[in-house]
Write a protein that holds these residues in place. Structure first.
Motif, PDB file in Angstrom:
ATOM      1  N   PHE A 263       0.829  -1.203   0.000  1.00 41.18           N
ATOM      2  CA  PHE A 263       0.000   0.000   0.000  1.00 41.18           C
ATOM      3  C   PHE A 263       0.869   1.262   0.000  1.00 41.18           C
ATOM      4  CE2 PHE A 263      -2.916   2.914   2.492  1.00 41.18           C
ATOM      5  CZ  PHE A 263      -3.700   3.229   1.390  1.00 41.18           C
ATOM      6  N   ILE A 264       1.954   1.248   0.749  1.00 43.20           N
ATOM      7  CA  ILE A 264       2.872   2.394   0.761  1.00 43.20           C
ATOM      8  C   ILE A 264       3.534   2.569  -0.604  1.00 43.20           C
ATOM      9  CG2 ILE A 264       5.059   3.232   1.712  1.00 43.20           C
ATOM     10  CD1 ILE A 264       4.189   2.140   4.396  1.00 43.20           C
ATOM     11  N   LEU A 265       3.933   1.471  -1.226  1.00 46.24           N
ATOM     12  CA  LEU A 265       4.565   1.571  -2.545  1.00 46.24           C
ATOM     13  C   LEU A 265       3.598   2.104  -3.603  1.00 46.24           C
ATOM     14  CD1 LEU A 265       6.687  -1.697  -2.580  1.00 46.24           C
ATOM     15  CD2 LEU A 265       7.485   0.648  -2.327  1.00 46.24           C
ATOM     16  N   ILE A 266       2.353   1.667  -3.552  1.00 49.19           N
ATOM     17  CA  ILE A 266       1.352   2.175  -4.494  1.00 49.19           C
ATOM     18  C   ILE A 266       1.110   3.663  -4.252  1.00 49.19           C
ATOM     19  CG2 ILE A 266      -1.090   2.038  -5.127  1.00 49.19           C
ATOM     20  CD1 ILE A 266      -0.861  -0.997  -4.649  1.00 49.19           C
ATOM     21  N   ALA A 267       1.014   4.055  -2.979  1.00 49.29           N
ATOM     22  CA  ALA A 267       0.798   5.466  -2.655  1.00 49.29           C
ATOM     23  C   ALA A 267       1.996   6.311  -3.090  1.00 49.29           C
ATOM     24  CB  ALA A 267       0.549   5.621  -1.160  1.00 49.29           C
ATOM     25  N   PHE A 268       3.196   5.772  -2.931  1.00 47.25           N
ATOM     26  CA  PHE A 268       4.391   6.499  -3.366  1.00 47.25           C
ATOM     27  C   PHE A 268       4.409   6.658  -4.883  1.00 47.25           C
ATOM     28  CE2 PHE A 268       8.930   6.682  -4.505  1.00 47.25           C
ATOM     29  CZ  PHE A 268       9.271   7.833  -3.821  1.00 47.25           C
ATOM     30  N   PHE A 269       4.011   5.607  -5.590  1.00 48.28           N
ATOM     31  CA  PHE A 269       3.947   5.681  -7.048  1.00 48.28           C
ATOM     32  C   PHE A 269       2.910   6.717  -7.489  1.00 48.28           C
ATOM     33  CE2 PHE A 269       2.198   4.158 -11.121  1.00 48.28           C
ATOM     34  CZ  PHE A 269       3.337   4.295 -11.895  1.00 48.28           C
ATOM     35  N   LEU A 270       1.764   6.764  -6.820  1.00 54.22           N
ATOM     36  CA  LEU A 270       0.757   7.771  -7.141  1.00 54.22           C
ATOM     37  C   LEU A 270       1.281   9.184  -6.858  1.00 54.22           C
ATOM     38  CD1 LEU A 270      -2.599   6.248  -5.885  1.00 54.22           C
ATOM     39  CD2 LEU A 270      -1.900   6.683  -8.235  1.00 54.22           C
ATOM     40  N   HIS A 271       2.058   9.309  -5.804  1.00 57.31           N
ATOM     41  CA  HIS A 271       2.627  10.623  -5.480  1.00 57.31           C
ATOM     42  C   HIS A 271       3.662  11.054  -6.524  1.00 57.31           C
ATOM     43  CE1 HIS A 271       3.070  13.942  -2.755  1.00 57.31           C
ATOM     44  NE2 HIS A 271       4.388  13.821  -2.812  1.00 57.31           N
ATOM     45  N   ILE A 272       4.450  10.124  -7.010  1.00 55.58           N
ATOM     46  CA  ILE A 272       5.394  10.439  -8.087  1.00 55.58           C
ATOM     47  C   ILE A 272       4.635  10.883  -9.335  1.00 55.58           C
ATOM     48  CG2 ILE A 272       7.131   9.444  -9.655  1.00 55.58           C
ATOM     49  CD1 ILE A 272       8.201  10.003  -6.877  1.00 55.58           C
ATOM     50  N   LEU A 273       3.529  10.195  -9.636  1.00 60.59           N
ATOM     51  CA  LEU A 273       2.706  10.609 -10.772  1.00 60.59           C
ATOM     52  C   LEU A 273       2.111  12.000 -10.552  1.00 60.59           C
ATOM     53  CD1 LEU A 273       0.798   7.340 -11.704  1.00 60.59           C
ATOM     54  CD2 LEU A 273       2.700   8.409 -12.925  1.00 60.59           C
ATOM     55  N   ALA A 274       1.768  12.300  -9.310  1.00 56.85           N
ATOM     56  CA  ALA A 274       1.222  13.620  -9.008  1.00 56.85           C
ATOM     57  C   ALA A 274       2.280  14.701  -9.157  1.00 56.85           C
ATOM     58  CB  ALA A 274       0.646  13.630  -7.601  1.00 56.85           C
ATOM     59  N   LEU A 275       3.501  14.389  -8.811  1.00 53.29           N
ATOM     60  CA  LEU A 275       4.567  15.375  -8.984  1.00 53.29           C
ATOM     61  C   LEU A 275       4.868  15.626 -10.458  1.00 53.29           C
ATOM     62  CD1 LEU A 275       6.991  14.361  -6.111  1.00 53.29           C
ATOM     63  CD2 LEU A 275       5.457  16.317  -6.207  1.00 53.29           C
ATOM     64  N   MET A 276       4.552  14.649 -11.315  1.00 50.09           N
ATOM     65  CA  MET A 276       4.704  14.841 -12.757  1.00 50.09           C
ATOM     66  C   MET A 276       3.434  15.416 -13.384  1.00 50.09           C
ATOM     67  SD  MET A 276       6.944  11.586 -14.020  1.00 50.09           S
ATOM     68  CE  MET A 276       5.734  10.376 -13.623  1.00 50.09           C
ATOM     69  N   LYS A 277       2.466  15.774 -12.542  1.00 51.92           N
ATOM     70  CA  LYS A 277       1.189  16.374 -12.947  1.00 51.92           C
ATOM     71  C   LYS A 277       0.350  15.440 -13.807  1.00 51.92           C
ATOM     72  CE  LYS A 277       2.802  21.091 -12.502  1.00 51.92           C
ATOM     73  NZ  LYS A 277       2.422  21.242 -11.140  1.00 51.92           N
ATOM     74  N   ILE A 278       0.409  14.140 -13.523  1.00 57.89           N
ATOM     75  CA  ILE A 278      -0.427  13.158 -14.199  1.00 57.89           C
ATOM     76  C   ILE A 278      -1.622  12.790 -13.311  1.00 57.89           C
ATOM     77  CG2 ILE A 278      -0.453  10.797 -15.121  1.00 57.89           C
ATOM     78  CD1 ILE A 278       2.492  11.203 -15.813  1.00 57.89           C
TER      79      ILE A 278
END
Length: 57
Positions: free
Chosen positions: A12-27
């Motif tokens: 769950f933490i890894l998925i949330a981190f991946f979503l946060h990386i996508l958010a930092l790329m404005k996706i």
């Protein structure tokens, strides 16, 4: 049961981190990914803190 919940929290933490990386790329929206990451890390810390607590007699 203990190892399964620990592994699921780490996933769950890894998925949330991946979503946060996508958010930092404005996706993905940053306003959604930040609370998800915070809650996932908070639940993991709470779980690790309560594992070996003395419950009393």
């Amino acid at each position: 049961m203990g190892k399964l919940s620990l592994i699921s929290m780490i996933v769950f933490i890894l998925i949330a981190f991946f979503l946060h990386i996508l958010a930092l790329m404005k996706i993905f929206p940053l306003l959604l990914s930040t609370p998800i990451l915070f809650i996932s890390i908070l639940l993991f810390i709470i779980y690790l803190n309560n594992r070996k607590r003395f419950k009393g007699f």
